[in-house]
Design a protein around this motif. Structure first.
Motif, PDB file in Angstrom:
ATOM      1  N   SER A  49       2.748  -1.777  -5.739  1.00  0.00           N
ATOM      2  CA  SER A  49       1.702  -2.947  -6.976  1.00  0.00           C
ATOM      3  C   SER A  49       2.625  -3.690  -7.495  1.00  0.00           C
ATOM      4  O   SER A  49       1.520  -4.501  -7.736  1.00  0.00           O
ATOM      5  CB  SER A  49       1.337  -2.373  -8.065  1.00  0.00           C
ATOM      6  OG  SER A  49       2.489  -1.713  -8.709  1.00  0.00           O
ATOM      7  N   THR A  78       1.221  -1.080   0.156  1.00  0.00           N
ATOM      8  CA  THR A  78      -0.074   0.230  -0.429  1.00  0.00           C
ATOM      9  C   THR A  78       0.936   1.354  -0.118  1.00  0.00           C
ATOM     10  O   THR A  78       2.440   1.495   0.417  1.00  0.00           O
ATOM     11  CB  THR A  78      -0.978   0.463   0.882  1.00  0.00           C
ATOM     12  OG1 THR A  78      -0.225   0.380   2.475  1.00  0.00           O
ATOM     13  CG2 THR A  78      -1.924  -1.400   1.246  1.00  0.00           C
ATOM     14  N   ASP A 129       2.203   3.524  -2.107  1.00  0.00           N
ATOM     15  CA  ASP A 129       2.618   3.988  -3.031  1.00  0.00           C
ATOM     16  C   ASP A 129       4.576   4.123  -2.894  1.00  0.00           C
ATOM     17  O   ASP A 129       5.220   5.050  -3.074  1.00  0.00           O
ATOM     18  CB  ASP A 129       2.658   5.321  -3.759  1.00  0.00           C
ATOM     19  CG  ASP A 129       1.228   5.120  -4.844  1.00  0.00           C
ATOM     20  OD1 ASP A 129       0.222   6.037  -4.355  1.00  0.00           O
ATOM     21  OD2 ASP A 129       0.520   3.807  -5.308  1.00  0.00           O
TER      22      ASP A 129
END
Length: 118
Positions: A55, A30, A32
């Motif tokens: 991601s 989570t 970024d």
């Protein structure tokens, strides 16, 4: 956020070095962030090896790309470095790091010494 490297301290030449970074206090999936591996050989400067984003995208140093793989296990909140075909020149302290970008770091593991020797 805390990061802790783990893995063997001694690897034989030609083998694959495998290190795991266990993260606590924040999810690797989570917000970024980038989850990064850097190493520092004895008497030399730090070398950026690669990163995996929140991601799951991976990025590698061009000089190490052919030998490096970074993966993650989100269920364990861990990410892993594998470096194949190691030589004594891969002897270094290896650090796992969290960064707001691939080159801006805010939390470091304590580092783990890996020696490549027969």
């Amino acid at each position: 956020v805390q990061l802790q490297e783990s893995g063997p301290g001694l690897v034989k030449p030609s083998q694959t070095l495998s290190l795991t970074c266990t993260v606590s206090g924040g999810s690797i999936a989570t917000n970024d962030y980038f989850w990064i591996w850097i190493r520092q050989p004895p008497g030399k400067g730090r070398e950026w090896m690669g990163a995996i984003s929140s991601s799951g995208s991976t990025y590698y140093s061009p000089s190490l790309k052919s030998r490096t793989s970074i993966s993650r296990d989100t269920s364990k909140n861990q990410f892993t470095l594998q470096l194949s075909s190691v030589t004594p020149e891969d002897t270094a302290v290896y650090y796992c790091i969290r960064g707001g970008s691939m080159f801006e770091y805010d939390y470091w593991g304590q580092g783990t010494q890996v020696t490549v020797s027969s």
